[in-house]
Design an enzyme around this catalytic site. Structure first.
Site, PDB file in Angstrom:
ATOM      1  N   ALA A 299     -36.564 -38.408 -19.736  1.00  0.00           N
ATOM      2  CA  ALA A 299     -37.962 -38.403 -19.308  1.00  0.00           C
ATOM      3  C   ALA A 299     -38.915 -38.409 -20.497  1.00  0.00           C
ATOM      4  CB  ALA A 299     -38.228 -37.185 -18.440  1.00  0.00           C
ATOM      5  N   ASP A 301     -42.236 -37.131 -20.875  1.00  0.00           N
ATOM      6  CA  ASP A 301     -43.085 -36.271 -20.056  1.00  0.00           C
ATOM      7  C   ASP A 301     -44.574 -36.517 -20.269  1.00  0.00           C
ATOM      8  OD1 ASP A 301     -40.892 -35.122 -18.888  1.00  0.00           O
ATOM      9  OD2 ASP A 301     -40.809 -33.430 -20.259  1.00  0.00           O
ATOM     10  N   SER A 302     -44.947 -37.078 -21.390  1.00  0.00           N
ATOM     11  CA  SER A 302     -46.350 -37.412 -21.620  1.00  0.00           C
ATOM     12  C   SER A 302     -46.653 -38.821 -21.105  1.00  0.00           C
ATOM     13  CB  SER A 302     -46.676 -37.311 -23.116  1.00  0.00           C
ATOM     14  OG  SER A 302     -47.999 -37.714 -23.364  1.00  0.00           O
ATOM     15  N   GLY A 303     -45.937 -39.804 -21.592  1.00  0.00           N
ATOM     16  CA  GLY A 303     -46.241 -41.197 -21.274  1.00  0.00           C
ATOM     17  C   GLY A 303     -45.844 -41.638 -19.886  1.00  0.00           C
ATOM     18  N   ILE A 307     -48.668 -35.395 -18.765  1.00  0.00           N
ATOM     19  CA  ILE A 307     -48.389 -33.963 -18.796  1.00  0.00           C
ATOM     20  C   ILE A 307     -49.653 -33.113 -18.707  1.00  0.00           C
ATOM     21  CG2 ILE A 307     -48.425 -33.651 -21.310  1.00  0.00           C
ATOM     22  CD1 ILE A 307     -45.843 -31.945 -20.935  1.00  0.00           C
ATOM     23  N   GLY A 308     -50.804 -33.656 -19.113  1.00  0.00           N
ATOM     24  CA  GLY A 308     -52.052 -32.910 -18.963  1.00  0.00           C
ATOM     25  C   GLY A 308     -52.375 -32.624 -17.510  1.00  0.00           C
ATOM     26  N   MET A 310     -50.369 -31.908 -15.334  1.00  0.00           N
ATOM     27  CA  MET A 310     -49.444 -30.882 -14.849  1.00  0.00           C
ATOM     28  C   MET A 310     -49.738 -29.511 -15.449  1.00  0.00           C
ATOM     29  SD  MET A 310     -45.914 -33.062 -14.860  1.00  0.00           S
ATOM     30  CE  MET A 310     -45.724 -34.457 -13.738  1.00  0.00           C
ATOM     31  N   TYR A 385     -38.864 -27.536 -15.824  1.00  0.00           N
ATOM     32  CA  TYR A 385     -39.188 -26.951 -17.130  1.00  0.00           C
ATOM     33  C   TYR A 385     -40.647 -26.549 -17.220  1.00  0.00           C
ATOM     34  CZ  TYR A 385     -35.220 -27.227 -20.347  1.00  0.00           C
ATOM     35  OH  TYR A 385     -34.040 -26.993 -21.014  1.00  0.00           O
ATOM     36  N   GLU A 386     -40.892 -25.500 -17.998  1.00  0.00           N
ATOM     37  CA  GLU A 386     -42.235 -25.149 -18.449  1.00  0.00           C
ATOM     38  C   GLU A 386     -42.319 -25.396 -19.948  1.00  0.00           C
ATOM     39  OE1 GLU A 386     -42.976 -23.760 -14.571  1.00  0.00           O
ATOM     40  OE2 GLU A 386     -41.213 -23.444 -15.803  1.00  0.00           O
TER      41      GLU A 386
END
Length: 646
Positions: A299, A301-303, A307-308, A310, A385-386
């Site tokens: 993954a 997670d940003s692109g 992620i912002g 989330m 995940y956090e």
């Protein structure tokens, strides 16, 4: 403990770098709907402030407020970019992206995928074959599909892994349904196909961590109070912050989350620029288990996930402690409605042990000064995940970026009598967690005492002429072009990199500098021929340096979702541009090589990953000599004299 909430302006902004207000997002969407995005089938991936040019910001000539928007037309699956002039009420640029380009997922697409997977009769049949008939307990967890050469039709796809709860508040990650994967087509709103392979028994052992399952909380820990009776030491005006000698602006974007702008340090009554803009630019989480389901987990997670969007709404006393200043994150839902993430960013001070000390054994006296740090953070939940992201600013001019990873492992199942070498068994019931990595890339647009900067690699070397056999020295090597600056850390050489300004000299006539200390300097473990390696080439090296270009924002390219790879840093640096005495962007890749342990289950204790930036000849001496002697404010006589005791 107290908390202040940042008040956003409704109809205007106080600075060109302020994020879009709710009113501005609504205006941008209205302009788009009245123009090229009038069809009801358009959905909004993001609507955010278009940052003014650096030249206009420096010259104070920003005259217009603009928004950047990314949209997708659900009618045909084509994506678009738009620039909206909010003052003129015009769409000044409307660009249809190439077929097959997939922007990040929208939050409601995750819910759509899970809901429609449960309605598909083929999925229901596959679950029934495994004895699962209560669909309310089945969880479909949508992942990006990545790219494995399997889908060339340009469809917008999700790859849903499947878990099941034993009761409504059970942890589903204790019960993975291995070898059942649902590929969902967001373009058509239907299940594209089901990957249904060997049936492996579903692990039954509990993985619950809620208090009612764990039992009574311990009672031997006394309260720990964080108090600042006179309030916090920072001052906040709009999104502008001053603290000690630091000043900066707080920003927020859907893709990056927290952004720091115009980071400066006051030295001898002069505001000295250090970094113009800093943010988490990308992250990738590749798994090392070759099992069919696990091998395709990678993954961005940003692109891929924005992620912002989330980000958590942070809570006083839980996520943050002390005298807190909160900032909201303002973004949009898929229909273009403004969405406020309350308290998305937290800022507070923390004690940080001693900063400097010396005991004069001849006089029997000591001088000691305590350090403190300003903490600016946000926390995002990405499925299991956090990720907690922290910028730390210190009194001596040092900067730290820290990621604190916690949450729940992404689990898998094996036959109870087997033990895979590619993961850690979590119980004797067949549950295991595969080996994987978390790789982060931070983009730092340096402006060290001005725009013209250079980068040196510094290694410690043993000289050839070494008659005492004890000599070693630090050797600087100027990185002159982009290709020369694609570098890996080397602990054997005690390697670090420093950003310098040749035009600004310190006391001993050396260029002022900041150094990047490459801690947690892992790189991608996957073979360079792998699909994930082609898509995440930024993670194959720790350092990249490029001349500033406002369109070069993300190390894996603008749209890594379902991309075939090669975008971003590997493409830009092919030109091998000059990076000596230029306006530079430094990209640093670091991360966590997660060899899972039993202690990571059922919820993972925090793991810290990050790096440091330190002044390296930026100041003429220790800039923190003027700190107060806090021993005079101690509350007991023992405390007030301890620094002067023999």
């Amino acid at each position: 403990m107290t908390a202040n909430t940042e008040v956003q302006t409704v109809l205007g902004v106080s600075h060109p770098l302020d994020q879009l207000s709710r009113a501005e997002i609504s205006r941008a969407v209205s302009i788009l709907k009245d123009g090229p995005a009038g069809a009801e089938t358009f959905r909004y991936i993001s609507v955010e402030m278009r940052e003014p040019s650096k030249e206009d910001l420096r010259n104070g000539t920003v005259t217009e407020r603009e928004a950047d928007a990314v949209l997708i037309d659900r009618a045909d699956g084509r994506a678009y970019e738009a620039i909206v002039n909010l003052d003129a009420g015009l769409v000044t640029r409307w660009t249809q992206l190439a077929a097959g380009i997939q922007p990040p997922f929208m939050l409601d697409e995750f819910a759509e995928c899970e809901e429609n997977c449960k309605k598909d009769p083929r999925v229901v049949e596959a679950l029934n074959a495994r004895g699962l008939t209560d669909l309310d307990l089945v969880c479909f967890e949508p992942w990006s599909v990545g790219w494995f050469g399997e889908d060339a039709q340009g469809r917008r796809l999700m790859r849903a892994l499947v878990f099941v709860r034993q009761d409504p508040d059970d942890s589903p990650y204790a019960h993975p349904i291995e070898n059942l994967v649902v590929i969902y087509d967001l373009s058509s709103g239907t299940v594209a196909r089901i990957e249904d392979n060997e049936v492996i028994p579903i692990p039954a052992a509990s993985g619950n961590y809620l208090p009612k399952y764990v039992g009574p909380a311990r009672t031997d820990l006394k309260p720990l109070s964080i108090t600042q009776p006179e309030g916090a030491s920072f001052t906040v005006t709009g999104n502008h912050v001053t603290w000690a000698d630091w000043s900066f602006r707080v920003g927020f974007t859907p893709r990056e989350g927290l952004v720091l702008h115009q980071l400066r340090f006051r030295n001898k009554d002069t505001e000295r620029p250090v970094i113009n803009r800093a943010s988490l630019a990308e992250m990738v989480v590749p798994y090392g288990d070759p099992a069919p389901v696990q091998a395709k987990k990678n993954a961005f997670d940003s692109g891929e996930y924005n992620i912002g969007n989330m980000a958590n709404s942070l809570k006083l006393g839980c996520d943050c402690l002390g005298e807190i200043q909160y900032f909201d994150g303002i973004t949009t839902d898929s229909h273009g409605n403004p969405m406020t993430i309350k308290n998305a960013i937290c800022m507070h001070e923390e004690d940080d042990s001693i900063l400097w000390k010396h005991f004069d054994f001849r006089e029997g006296t000591a001088e000691v000064r305590r350090n403190r740090k300003l903490v600016i953070s946000f926390i995002a939940t990405v499925a299991n995940y956090e990720y907690a992201f922290y910028w730390h600013l210190f009194l001596d001019g040092s900067i730290e970026f820290l990621v604190k990873a916690t949450g729940i492992l992404s689990t898998a199942a094996q036959h109870p009598d087997q033990r895979t070498p590619y993961g850690q068994a979590l119980n004797n019931d067949g549950l295991y967690a595969p080996i994987h990595q978390h790789l982060f890339n931070v983009r730092m647009d340096f402006e060290l005492d001005g725009l013209r900067n250079s980068v040196y690699e510094v290694d410690t070397e043993i000289p050839e002429d070494n008659p005492t056999l004890t000599a070693f020295r630090a050797v600087d090597r100027l990185l002159e072009t982009e290709q020369a600056a694609i570098r890996k850390a080397d602990v054997a050489k005690h390697r670090f990199w420093k950003v310098v300004n040749h035009e600004s000299k310190n006391l001993v006539n050396e260029p002022v500098a900041y150094r990047l200390i490459p801690t947690n300097a892992i790189t991608l473990a996957a073979d360079e021929r792998s699909h994930v390696s082609q898509r995440a080439q930024f993670a194959r090296n720790n350092l990249w340096v490029t001349p500033y270009n406002r369109d070069e924002r993300f190390p894996a390219g603008e749209y890594p979702n379902q991309s075939t790879g090669g975008d971003g840093l590997p493409e830009w640096t092919k030109n091998d541009r000059n990076i000596v005495d230029e306006d530079l962007v430094v990209w640093y890749t670091f991360g966590m090589h997660h060899v899972v342990r039993l202690e990571d289950w059922p919820v993972m204790p925090r793991q810290n990953i990050g790096f440091m930036l330190e002044p390296h000849g930026f100041f003429d001496q220790n800039p923190a000599l003027n700190l107060p002697d806090l021993t005079q404010a101690a509350t007991t006589s023992n405390e007030s004299t301890c620094c002067n005791e023999n």
